[in-house]
Write a protein that holds these residues in place. Structure first.
Motif, PDB file in Angstrom:
ATOM      1  N   UNK A  75       0.873  -1.293   0.122  1.00  0.00           N
ATOM      2  CA  UNK A  75       0.070  -0.047   0.160  1.00  0.00           C
ATOM      3  C   UNK A  75       0.910   1.117   0.130  1.00  0.00           C
ATOM      4  N   UNK A  76       2.033   0.927   0.672  1.00  0.00           N
ATOM      5  CA  UNK A  76       2.915   2.530   1.030  1.00  0.00           C
ATOM      6  C   UNK A  76       3.554   2.642  -0.556  1.00  0.00           C
ATOM      7  N   UNK A  77       3.947   1.803  -1.145  1.00  0.00           N
ATOM      8  CA  UNK A  77       4.737   1.981  -2.431  1.00  0.00           C
ATOM      9  C   UNK A  77       3.445   2.299  -3.437  1.00  0.00           C
ATOM     10  N   UNK A  91       9.290   8.399  -3.535  1.00  0.00           N
ATOM     11  CA  UNK A  91       9.031   7.225  -4.361  1.00  0.00           C
ATOM     12  C   UNK A  91      10.135   6.212  -4.430  1.00  0.00           C
ATOM     13  N   UNK A  92      11.398   6.530  -4.450  1.00  0.00           N
ATOM     14  CA  UNK A  92      12.386   5.752  -4.683  1.00  0.00           C
ATOM     15  C   UNK A  92      12.590   4.855  -3.137  1.00  0.00           C
ATOM     16  N   UNK A  93      12.320   5.602  -2.402  1.00  0.00           N
ATOM     17  CA  UNK A  93      12.399   4.864  -0.939  1.00  0.00           C
ATOM     18  C   UNK A  93      11.375   3.931  -0.895  1.00  0.00           C
ATOM     19  N   UNK A  94      10.227   4.458  -1.213  1.00  0.00           N
ATOM     20  CA  UNK A  94       9.004   3.170  -1.199  1.00  0.00           C
ATOM     21  C   UNK A  94       9.470   2.167  -1.789  1.00  0.00           C
ATOM     22  N   UNK A  99      11.012  -3.541  -2.007  1.00  0.00           N
ATOM     23  CA  UNK A  99      11.874  -4.708  -2.603  1.00  0.00           C
ATOM     24  C   UNK A  99      12.566  -5.323  -1.291  1.00  0.00           C
ATOM     25  N   UNK A 100      13.044  -4.712  -0.510  1.00  0.00           N
ATOM     26  CA  UNK A 100      13.480  -5.371   0.707  1.00  0.00           C
ATOM     27  C   UNK A 100      12.533  -6.120   1.450  1.00  0.00           C
TER      28      UNK A 100
END
Length: 317
Positions: A75-77, A91-94, A99-100
């Motif tokens: 949901x966050x992404x 956006x990149x951090x999400x 991914x992790x």
């Protein structure tokens, strides 16, 4: 308002993920990793198993809570994609958070499917635990920066260039080394528990002891060395009069380092009881988050040497 709600949701996702991580450590510490057999994602071949053993209940509950953590980050992404423009660091951090988080699920599945749980004392399990720990730290860092940046937190302008930056990256490396050795030490405490401190020392120094036991003796030394590095980072941030956010996070890091050293000492003296292992891990995660926020704020106030050299100097009247 939308950004504010996103930030609160991101911080909630981080906090919930930390609780899931601690619960995962409880699964390992109680030897419940094989509670669902070697089945994944099913538990003992069932979607909802009959929990006839406590180990099954513990392992199955961990899978449920982990699955919910994955949903939160999904949901966050997608929320970040809707809210932020392409190339935005939030956006990149999400994206890296997702991914992790997927990496966490895959590593956890591998531990179960290859039976690297319960009483397994192979080197493969030790390597997998270290990989799991490293991925967990990266996940927490990504979630922390997603929440921090979306709330208006400063973003780094340079990743390298001065003493503070070098101390930060050395501290990051030290935390990964400490975490890896800590994962091995915790595994050794679980598989080869010692009844007394003297017995634990004899196990550590025995040339015929298991490699996990022999390696755990290095963890306190790594922890002390890493603490010196992080306290040096705190001193450098204060000495160079970095902006208030950097100094505030550095103070939190200073407190977390001292508290974690105390917790580690208590953990050793008490022969690593399960509850203390969980406290120790939670504090380690909080220390890591403090380090990430300190480094981010310090690097946000760092300019490359070339920029500083070209900056106009104040005139002297």
């Amino acid at each position: 308002m939308t950004t504010h709600r996103f930030t609160r949701f991101a911080w909630f996702s981080l906090g919930y993920t930390m609780l899931v991580i601690v619960w995962g450590a409880f699964v390992r510490a109680t030897g419940s990793g094989a509670g669902c057999g070697s089945n994944w994602p099913l538990c003992n071949g069932e979607v909802v198993p009959r929990a006839e053993q406590m180990e099954t209940l513990i392992e199955f509950s961990h899978r449920i809570t982990s699955g919910f953590a994955l949903i939160l980050v999904l949901v966050l992404y997608f929320w970040a994609r809707k809210m932020a423009l392409p190339g935005d660091r939030v956006r990149s951090a999400a994206f890296w958070s997702l991914a992790f988080m997927i990496g966490e699920a895959l590593i956890g599945a591998g531990l179960v499917l290859f039976e690297l749980v319960a009483d397994n004392a192979s080197m493969t399990r030790g390597f997998s635990m270290s990989l799991h720990l490293g991925n967990t730290f990266l996940l927490l860092a990504a979630l922390t920066l997603t929440a921090h940046w979306s709330g208006g937190g400063p973003q780094p302008r340079a990743l390298w260039g001065d003493k503070v930056a070098r101390l930060f990256w050395l501290s990051v490396g030290a935390v990964f080394l400490i975490g890896t050795s800590g994962a091995i030490a915790a595994l050794g405490d679980t598989l080869f528990p010692a009844g007394t401190l003297a017995e634990g020392v004899r196990q550590d120094l025995s040339p015929t002891g298991h490699i996990f036991v022999q390696l755990r003796v290095f963890h306190p030394f790594f922890a002390f060395g890493g603490a010196v590095l992080m306290l040096s980072l705190v001193a450098a941030v204060r000495a160079e009069k970095r902006p208030q956010p950097a100094r505030r996070y550095a103070t939190a890091l200073n407190v977390m380092v001292l508290v974690q050293l105390l917790a580690g000492t208590v953990n050793i003296l008490m022969h690593a009881p399960v509850w203390m292992q969980l406290v120790h891990l939670l504090l380690a995660d909080m220390l890591w988050i403090s380090l990430v926020l300190t480094g981010n704020a310090a690097l946000a106030s760092t300019q490359p040497a070339a920029v500083r050299a070209e900056a106009p100097q104040p005139s002297v009247a």
